[in-house]
Design an enzyme around this catalytic site. Structure first.
Site, PDB file in Angstrom:
ATOM      1  N   SER A  15       0.828  -1.215   0.000  1.00  0.00           N
ATOM      2  CA  SER A  15       0.000   0.000   0.000  1.00  0.00           C
ATOM      3  C   SER A  15       0.859   1.260   0.000  1.00  0.00           C
ATOM      4  O   SER A  15       1.999   1.248   0.474  1.00  0.00           O
ATOM      5  CB  SER A  15      -0.949  -0.001   1.199  1.00  0.00           C
ATOM      6  OG  SER A  15      -0.244  -0.155   2.402  1.00  0.00           O
ATOM      7  N   GLU A  17       0.776   5.595   0.694  1.00  0.00           N
ATOM      8  CA  GLU A  17       0.035   6.706   1.322  1.00  0.00           C
ATOM      9  C   GLU A  17       0.335   8.031   0.629  1.00  0.00           C
ATOM     10  O   GLU A  17       1.488   8.331   0.312  1.00  0.00           O
ATOM     11  CB  GLU A  17       0.426   6.786   2.804  1.00  0.00           C
ATOM     12  CG  GLU A  17      -0.285   7.904   3.542  1.00  0.00           C
ATOM     13  CD  GLU A  17      -0.046   7.852   5.040  1.00  0.00           C
ATOM     14  OE1 GLU A  17      -0.134   6.760   5.641  1.00  0.00           O
ATOM     15  OE2 GLU A  17       0.248   8.921   5.602  1.00  0.00           O
ATOM     16  N   HIS A  77      -8.111   8.339   5.434  1.00  0.00           N
ATOM     17  CA  HIS A  77      -7.831   8.564   6.850  1.00  0.00           C
ATOM     18  C   HIS A  77      -8.931   9.479   7.366  1.00  0.00           C
ATOM     19  O   HIS A  77      -9.404  10.354   6.641  1.00  0.00           O
ATOM     20  CB  HIS A  77      -6.487   9.260   7.043  1.00  0.00           C
ATOM     21  CG  HIS A  77      -5.314   8.476   6.536  1.00  0.00           C
ATOM     22  ND1 HIS A  77      -4.050   8.616   7.048  1.00  0.00           N
ATOM     23  CD2 HIS A  77      -5.208   7.536   5.561  1.00  0.00           C
ATOM     24  CE1 HIS A  77      -3.215   7.815   6.415  1.00  0.00           C
ATOM     25  NE2 HIS A  77      -3.892   7.155   5.499  1.00  0.00           N
ATOM     26  N   ASP A 109      -4.057  15.384  15.733  1.00  0.00           N
ATOM     27  CA  ASP A 109      -3.392  16.198  16.755  1.00  0.00           C
ATOM     28  C   ASP A 109      -4.136  17.497  16.943  1.00  0.00           C
ATOM     29  O   ASP A 109      -4.448  18.176  15.970  1.00  0.00           O
ATOM     30  CB  ASP A 109      -1.949  16.478  16.335  1.00  0.00           C
ATOM     31  CG  ASP A 109      -1.114  15.223  16.463  1.00  0.00           C
ATOM     32  OD1 ASP A 109      -1.187  14.587  17.525  1.00  0.00           O
ATOM     33  OD2 ASP A 109      -0.431  14.868  15.484  1.00  0.00           O
ATOM     34  N   GLN A 177       3.286   3.820  12.784  1.00  0.00           N
ATOM     35  CA  GLN A 177       4.088   5.012  12.554  1.00  0.00           C
ATOM     36  C   GLN A 177       5.407   4.574  11.916  1.00  0.00           C
ATOM     37  O   GLN A 177       5.845   3.427  12.100  1.00  0.00           O
ATOM     38  CB  GLN A 177       4.361   5.665  13.918  1.00  0.00           C
ATOM     39  CG  GLN A 177       5.095   6.964  13.870  1.00  0.00           C
ATOM     40  CD  GLN A 177       4.387   7.995  13.028  1.00  0.00           C
ATOM     41  OE1 GLN A 177       4.540   7.974  11.809  1.00  0.00           O
ATOM     42  NE2 GLN A 177       3.623   8.873  13.652  1.00  0.00           N
ATOM     43  N   PHE A 217      11.858  14.162  11.353  1.00  0.00           N
ATOM     44  CA  PHE A 217      11.094  12.958  11.681  1.00  0.00           C
ATOM     45  C   PHE A 217      11.094  12.723  13.178  1.00  0.00           C
ATOM     46  O   PHE A 217      10.079  12.398  13.776  1.00  0.00           O
ATOM     47  CB  PHE A 217      11.688  11.721  11.011  1.00  0.00           C
ATOM     48  CG  PHE A 217      11.446  11.661   9.534  1.00  0.00           C
ATOM     49  CD1 PHE A 217      10.350  12.296   8.969  1.00  0.00           C
ATOM     50  CD2 PHE A 217      12.313  10.973   8.703  1.00  0.00           C
ATOM     51  CE1 PHE A 217      10.119  12.242   7.611  1.00  0.00           C
ATOM     52  CE2 PHE A 217      12.095  10.917   7.342  1.00  0.00           C
ATOM     53  CZ  PHE A 217      10.990  11.552   6.791  1.00  0.00           C
ATOM     54  N   HIS A 263       3.423  -0.652   4.165  1.00  0.00           N
ATOM     55  CA  HIS A 263       2.699   0.580   3.830  1.00  0.00           C
ATOM     56  C   HIS A 263       3.742   1.680   3.627  1.00  0.00           C
ATOM     57  O   HIS A 263       4.466   2.020   4.558  1.00  0.00           O
ATOM     58  CB  HIS A 263       1.760   0.931   4.990  1.00  0.00           C
ATOM     59  CG  HIS A 263       0.927   2.157   4.759  1.00  0.00           C
ATOM     60  ND1 HIS A 263      -0.150   2.168   3.885  1.00  0.00           N
ATOM     61  CD2 HIS A 263       0.984   3.410   5.292  1.00  0.00           C
ATOM     62  CE1 HIS A 263      -0.709   3.379   3.899  1.00  0.00           C
ATOM     63  NE2 HIS A 263      -0.033   4.148   4.733  1.00  0.00           N
TER      64      HIS A 263
HETATM   65  P1  FAD Z   1      -5.211   7.652  19.938  1.00  0.00           P
HETATM   66  O1  FAD Z   1      -5.196   6.207  19.620  1.00  0.00           O
HETATM   67  O2  FAD Z   1      -6.462   8.261  20.427  1.00  0.00           O
HETATM   68  O3  FAD Z   1      -3.993   7.917  20.908  1.00  0.00           O
HETATM   69  C1  FAD Z   1      -3.541   9.239  21.173  1.00  0.00           C
HETATM   70  C2  FAD Z   1      -2.819   9.262  22.517  1.00  0.00           C
HETATM   71  O4  FAD Z   1      -3.769   9.114  23.566  1.00  0.00           O
HETATM   72  C3  FAD Z   1      -1.814   8.123  22.710  1.00  0.00           C
HETATM   73  O5  FAD Z   1      -0.767   8.622  23.501  1.00  0.00           O
HETATM   74  C4  FAD Z   1      -2.604   7.071  23.494  1.00  0.00           C
HETATM   75  O6  FAD Z   1      -1.750   6.244  24.254  1.00  0.00           O
HETATM   76  C5  FAD Z   1      -3.472   7.968  24.365  1.00  0.00           C
HETATM   77  N1  FAD Z   1      -4.785   7.376  24.702  1.00  0.00           N
HETATM   78  C6  FAD Z   1      -5.606   6.677  23.901  1.00  0.00           C
HETATM   79  N2  FAD Z   1      -6.723   6.315  24.552  1.00  0.00           N
HETATM   80  C7  FAD Z   1      -6.614   6.819  25.807  1.00  0.00           C
HETATM   81  C8  FAD Z   1      -7.441   6.804  26.956  1.00  0.00           C
HETATM   82  N3  FAD Z   1      -8.629   6.187  26.954  1.00  0.00           N
HETATM   83  N4  FAD Z   1      -7.003   7.421  28.089  1.00  0.00           N
HETATM   84  C9  FAD Z   1      -5.807   8.049  28.110  1.00  0.00           C
HETATM   85  N5  FAD Z   1      -4.973   8.098  27.041  1.00  0.00           N
HETATM   86  C10 FAD Z   1      -5.365   7.495  25.908  1.00  0.00           C
HETATM   87  N6  FAD Z   1      -2.795  12.564  11.622  1.00  0.00           N
HETATM   88  C11 FAD Z   1      -3.613  13.366  10.891  1.00  0.00           C
HETATM   89  O7  FAD Z   1      -3.947  14.465  11.330  1.00  0.00           O
HETATM   90  N7  FAD Z   1      -4.075  12.960   9.663  1.00  0.00           N
HETATM   91  C12 FAD Z   1      -3.759  11.749   9.132  1.00  0.00           C
HETATM   92  O8  FAD Z   1      -4.216  11.416   8.023  1.00  0.00           O
HETATM   93  C13 FAD Z   1      -2.900  10.892   9.888  1.00  0.00           C
HETATM   94  N8  FAD Z   1      -2.561   9.658   9.413  1.00  0.00           N
HETATM   95  C14 FAD Z   1      -1.795   8.822  10.184  1.00  0.00           C
HETATM   96  C15 FAD Z   1      -1.508   7.540   9.701  1.00  0.00           C
HETATM   97  C16 FAD Z   1      -0.731   6.664  10.452  1.00  0.00           C
HETATM   98  C17 FAD Z   1      -0.447   5.293   9.920  1.00  0.00           C
HETATM   99  C18 FAD Z   1      -0.233   7.082  11.720  1.00  0.00           C
HETATM  100  C19 FAD Z   1       0.613   6.162  12.540  1.00  0.00           C
HETATM  101  C20 FAD Z   1      -0.514   8.354  12.208  1.00  0.00           C
HETATM  102  C21 FAD Z   1      -1.309   9.239  11.455  1.00  0.00           C
HETATM  103  N9  FAD Z   1      -1.642  10.515  11.911  1.00  0.00           N
HETATM  104  C22 FAD Z   1      -2.441  11.345  11.162  1.00  0.00           C
HETATM  105  C23 FAD Z   1      -1.094  11.013  13.188  1.00  0.00           C
HETATM  106  C24 FAD Z   1      -2.065  10.822  14.362  1.00  0.00           C
HETATM  107  O9  FAD Z   1      -3.254  11.551  14.173  1.00  0.00           O
HETATM  108  C25 FAD Z   1      -1.355  11.309  15.617  1.00  0.00           C
HETATM  109  O10 FAD Z   1      -0.279  10.461  15.916  1.00  0.00           O
HETATM  110  C26 FAD Z   1      -2.241  11.535  16.824  1.00  0.00           C
HETATM  111  O11 FAD Z   1      -1.462  12.217  17.819  1.00  0.00           O
HETATM  112  C27 FAD Z   1      -2.748  10.268  17.506  1.00  0.00           C
HETATM  113  O12 FAD Z   1      -3.706   9.662  16.769  1.00  0.00           O
HETATM  114  P2  FAD Z   1      -4.221   8.181  17.187  1.00  0.00           P
HETATM  115  O13 FAD Z   1      -5.325   7.844  16.286  1.00  0.00           O
HETATM  116  O14 FAD Z   1      -3.103   7.248  17.308  1.00  0.00           O
HETATM  117  O15 FAD Z   1      -4.800   8.534  18.661  1.00  0.00           O
END
Ligand code: FAD
Length: 287
Positions: A15, A17, A77, A109, A177, A217, A263
């Site tokens: 895949s 991105e 996404h 974020d 990541q 990075f 990916h």
């Molecule tokens: P979560 O899974 O919600 O986690 C975020 C943080 O909160 C982590 O530290 C986790 O440990 C903590 N957490 C989770 N649940 C709880 C809870 N219940 N209580 C307390 N803490 C908790 N960003 C974009 O804006 N657009 C994109 O298209 C995008 N694509 C991405 C694609 C990939 C493959 C990856 C790896 C990242 C991507 N990101 C993207 C970045 C991502 O949005 C950020 O890393 C963001 O900070 C976290 O998203 P997440 O979905 O992992 O969040």
């Protein structure tokens, strides 16, 4: 086609991105890139989405456009931070209408410009988006995983607990990541197994193609760059070649380990991905 179905086949998925371009010139670049990478017959490609819906229309445009123009299987996404249930409902309806069946469910974020009251809307974490999507729709759902831990995570253990929450909420697969040291991925897979997470984990690959990226990075996503590659980069004039060769070694080792796919974070460019795929050889070749 659902990515969950693709991953149930017994061969590594391929895949790519992309991100929605910001201006007409980079639109042209992305269009050319997709056109060139298409020949590798990827199992799916994905289009990123700005947190808070900042690229909403562009992401939808490219997701549906790539599918229509190139006939590729696409995942969009979707970030949930600063979005309401109604926003998410609306996007899902549009994706469904366009025949898109895959979503990478993310928190995103929080932007520095957003006041707290806007951030704390209907979703605080990605697992809540997964729950919502699972309850309301039939998408194949991916989530993000962090081999070196998410930057906000209190500990690696807590991070895996939070990953497990996304899996229990109904995620079908994980994309990681980017990372440069496979040992981080292998350790992550040990923690994944210990947490009884049994869905496929696809490593995210991004080669270093210029020296400035190394620090960027690390600051952006916490990916550490091993001394070995740092040394190779410091001692060459051809960082692109060194980065691509390193990524080829990395991918070969991951494939030997038995990953369910690779990916590639393409940054909307084709050359590095093309050279890595050529270097890997037949494993990822598609008829
Ligand atoms: P979560 O899974 O919600 O986690 C975020 C943080 O909160 C982590 O530290 C986790 O440990 C903590 N957490 C989770 N649940 C709880 C809870 N219940 N209580 C307390 N803490 C908790 N960003 C974009 O804006 N657009 C994109 O298209 C995008 N694509 C991405 C694609 C990939 C493959 C990856 C790896 C990242 C991507 N990101 C993207 C970045 C991502 O949005 C950020 O890393 C963001 O900070 C976290 O998203 P997440 O979905 O992992 O969040």
């Amino acid at each position: 086609m659902k990515i969950s179905e693709i991953l149930s086949r017994n061969r590594p998925a391929l895949s790519f991105e992309f991100f929605p371009p910001r201006n007409p010139e980079s639109e042209h670049v992305l269009d050319e890139t997709v056109g060139k990478l298409r020949r590798f017959n990827p199992d799916f490609v994905s289009v990123t989405y700005g947190a808070g819906g900042s690229t909403r229309e562009k992401s939808l445009y490219w997701t549906t456009g790539i599918r229509e123009k190139y006939g590729l299987n696409v995942m969009m996404h979707l970030t949930c931070i600063a979005s309401s249930r109604r926003d998410i409902q609306d996007i899902c309806r549009r994706l469904r209408m366009e025949g898109i069946s895959n979503i990478l469910a993310l928190r995103g974020d929080p932007s520095r410009d957003l006041p707290d009251y806007r951030i704390q809307k209907d979703f605080r974490f990605a697992y809540e988006l997964v729950e919502y999507l699972r309850e309301t729709d039939d998408f194949s759902i991916g989530v993000a995983g962090y081999p070196e831990g998410h930057l906000d995570a209190v500990s690696l253990g807590r991070d895996i607990e939070n990953l497990k929450r996304k899996v229990d909420a109904g995620a079908d697969f994980i994309i990681t990541q980017l990372f440069f040291d496979n040992r981080h991925f292998f350790d992550f897979m040990d923690r994944v197994a210990a947490a009884h997470i049994e869905i496929p984990v696809i490593p995210g690959i991004m080669p270093i193609t210029n020296a400035g990226q190394v620090q960027r990075f690390t600051e952006m996503c916490g990916a550490t760059v091993p001394g070995e590659i740092k040394g190779r980069i410091d001692n060459t004039e051809d960082v692109f070649r060194v980065g691509v060769d390193y990524a080829i070694e990395q991918c070969k080792e991951l494939l030997d380990f038995g990953v369910p796919g690779l990916h590639f974070y393409t940054l909307n460019r084709n050359r590095a991905t093309e050279e890595i795929l050529a270097g890997i050889g037949k494993v990822l070749e598609r008829e």
